[in-house]
Write a protein that holds these residues in place. Structure first.
Motif, mmCIF file in Angstrom:
data_model
loop_
_atom_site.group_PDB
_atom_site.id
_atom_site.type_symbol
_atom_site.label_atom_id
_atom_site.label_comp_id
_atom_site.label_asym_id
_atom_site.label_seq_id
_atom_site.Cartn_x
_atom_site.Cartn_y
_atom_site.Cartn_z
ATOM 1 N N UNK A 1 -13.258 5.168 4.384
ATOM 2 C CA UNK A 1 -12.104 5.380 3.694
ATOM 3 C C UNK A 1 -12.334 6.861 3.172
ATOM 4 N N UNK A 2 -11.511 7.510 3.531
ATOM 5 C CA UNK A 2 -11.719 8.998 3.213
ATOM 6 C C UNK A 2 -11.520 9.942 1.396
ATOM 7 N N UNK A 3 -12.743 9.944 1.412
ATOM 8 C CA UNK A 3 -12.475 11.238 0.163
ATOM 9 C C UNK A 3 -13.276 12.426 0.630
ATOM 10 N N UNK A 4 -12.558 13.499 0.011
ATOM 11 C CA UNK A 4 -13.490 15.105 0.433
ATOM 12 C C UNK A 4 -14.130 15.127 -0.217
ATOM 13 N N UNK A 5 -14.626 14.605 -1.653
ATOM 14 C CA UNK A 5 -15.845 14.851 -2.551
ATOM 15 C C UNK A 5 -17.245 13.862 -2.044
ATOM 16 N N UNK B 1 0.478 -1.209 0.243
ATOM 17 C CA UNK B 1 -0.103 0.341 0.506
ATOM 18 C C UNK B 1 1.288 1.762 0.327
ATOM 19 N N UNK B 2 2.073 1.012 0.789
ATOM 20 C CA UNK B 2 2.662 2.000 0.893
ATOM 21 C C UNK B 2 3.632 2.652 -0.616
ATOM 22 N N UNK B 3 3.625 1.498 -0.587
ATOM 23 C CA UNK B 3 4.747 1.714 -2.386
ATOM 24 C C UNK B 3 3.706 1.891 -3.454
ATOM 25 N N UNK B 4 2.244 2.244 -3.834
ATOM 26 C CA UNK B 4 1.479 1.909 -4.720
ATOM 27 C C UNK B 4 1.078 4.063 -5.149
ATOM 28 N N UNK C 1 -5.629 5.612 3.435
ATOM 29 C CA UNK C 1 -5.800 6.870 3.549
ATOM 30 C C UNK C 1 -5.413 7.907 3.990
ATOM 31 N N UNK C 2 -3.925 7.393 4.293
ATOM 32 C CA UNK C 2 -2.750 8.693 4.434
ATOM 33 C C UNK C 2 -2.363 8.453 3.278
ATOM 34 N N UNK C 3 -1.864 7.751 1.842
ATOM 35 C CA UNK C 3 -1.656 7.334 0.608
ATOM 36 C C UNK C 3 -2.524 8.503 -0.278
ATOM 37 N N UNK C 4 -3.774 8.570 0.543
ATOM 38 C CA UNK C 4 -4.586 9.474 -0.771
ATOM 39 C C UNK C 4 -4.187 10.903 -0.299
#
Length: 348
Positions: A202-206, A118-121, A148-151
């Motif tokens: 999962x967090x997505x602003x929109x 996940x951290x590398x994607x 969420x951190x990656x986003x």
């Protein structure tokens, strides 16, 4: 780095050559295709919401392009490597690698290998299946935290189809007790099958106040989707909805512009952007309670819906910043009276 070390024991470097392997562990199965050496690129972010059935190739090209040549991670809880060749070679977009990881149970969230991937994607795709598996395996674990951190901090592109789309809103139909039909949901919004959840995932602003739904045309899911929104209103949320027909996708840039991909006019592929009618003094459902059919009527104008045809070029759009500005679509009213959904054309 575990998988890379394993391969480096018998090869120095593989590049521009298709390479696949399967790595077995108790809690997950991995299928790898591409270059085993990780690359770091600058993804341009965004998300792709796919309605299910066969993917829209053009939407998938959009998704891969925004990974900017990086590594694609497919997360799933069933199936195998169906996306590997499709993403790596079939769409004509260069990516460094594609790895599908199938989580077999909830302990996969503790696997350091998955966490590293996940951290590398630069792009993460959620396959279809049973969304309750995703929620029960990943929620409140290292997996959703790292995604969420990656986003937020690396701007990766994410997306999902069917169950993979269903988990992306702040509110979501969890399917904890199985699926639910529109008829059942409308007849009783608090039926045990209507599992609307807002627990942080999962967090997505929109998608802050958005519940998504998929396979909108097969079967008809408008009624259950409206019921999900009614339940959200009872939770004090200003409910919105985004839905896709099968073979249709909504691709959203980090700036909040949603492009709709499909095969219209060859096929009647639609996306729907649904919101409460802000012109009403009271936009809440008249009746949304256990054991009683839903009524959310408000003189036939309870919900305002922008319906957009999906095209191969994704030229029709909707602005998720204001939920007012769109191109190529039509406005409609939806309402529900004692469990019966009615659509009225021509808001503006």
């Amino acid at each position: 780095m575990l998988l890379k070390t394993h391969f480096q024991s018998f090869t120095l470097f593989i590049t521009c050559v298709l390479f696949s392997t399967t790595f077995f562990a108790q809690s997950y199965t991995s299928y790898f295709t591409g270059n085993i050496s990780d690359v770091v690129t600058n993804p341009t972010g965004g998300m792709c919401l796919m309605g299910g059935a066969t993917e829209s190739d053009q939407a998938m090209q959009w998704f891969l392009q925004r990974a900017n040549g990086g590594d694609i991670l497919v997360l799933r809880a069933s199936g195998s490597d169906g996306y590997n060749d499709y993403f790596y070679t079939d769409l004509g977009i260069t990516v460094n690698s594609v790895e599908s990881i199938v989580c077999n149970d909830a302990t996969c969230a503790d696997e350091v290998y998955i966490q590293q991937k996940i951290q590398q994607a630069e792009g993460i795709w959620f396959a279809g299946g049973d969304q309750w598996n995703y929620i029960s395996y990943w929620r409140n674990t290292a997996i959703d935290s790292l995604i969420n951190d990656a986003i937020l901090h690396r701007g990766i592109v994410i997306g999902g189809t069917s169950a993979g789309m269903a988990i992306l809103g702040k509110a979501y139909f969890s399917a904890e007790n199985g699926t639910v039909s529109s008829a059942t949901a409308l007849a009783n919004p608090y039926n045990s099958l209507v599992t609307v959840d807002t627990t942080a995932f999962l967090k997505n602003d929109f998608l802050e106040n958005v519940v998504t739904d998929t396979h909108y045309d097969s079967p008809d899911r408008k009624g259950r989707h409206v019921t999900f929104m009614a339940r959200m209103m009872n939770m004090g949320l200003n409910a919105k909805g985004i839905a896709c027909d099968e073979y249709t996708a909504v691709c959203v840039t980090p700036e909040g512009i949603a492009s709709v991909f499909g095969d219209y006019p060859s096929n009647d592929d639609n996306a729907y952007f649904i919101q409460t009618n802000c012109a009403l003094a009271d936009p809440t459902p008249e009746t949304c309670s256990n054991g009683t059919p839903l009524t959310w009527n408000r003189n036939g104008e309870a919900l305002v819906v922008y319906q957009v045809k999906g095209t191969t070029a994704g030229t029709n759009t909707f602005n998720l910043n204001d939920w007012e500005t769109g191109s190529g679509g039509t406005w409609n009213y939806w309402s529900v009276n004692y469990g019966v959904l009615t659509e009225t054309a021509g808001v503006q």
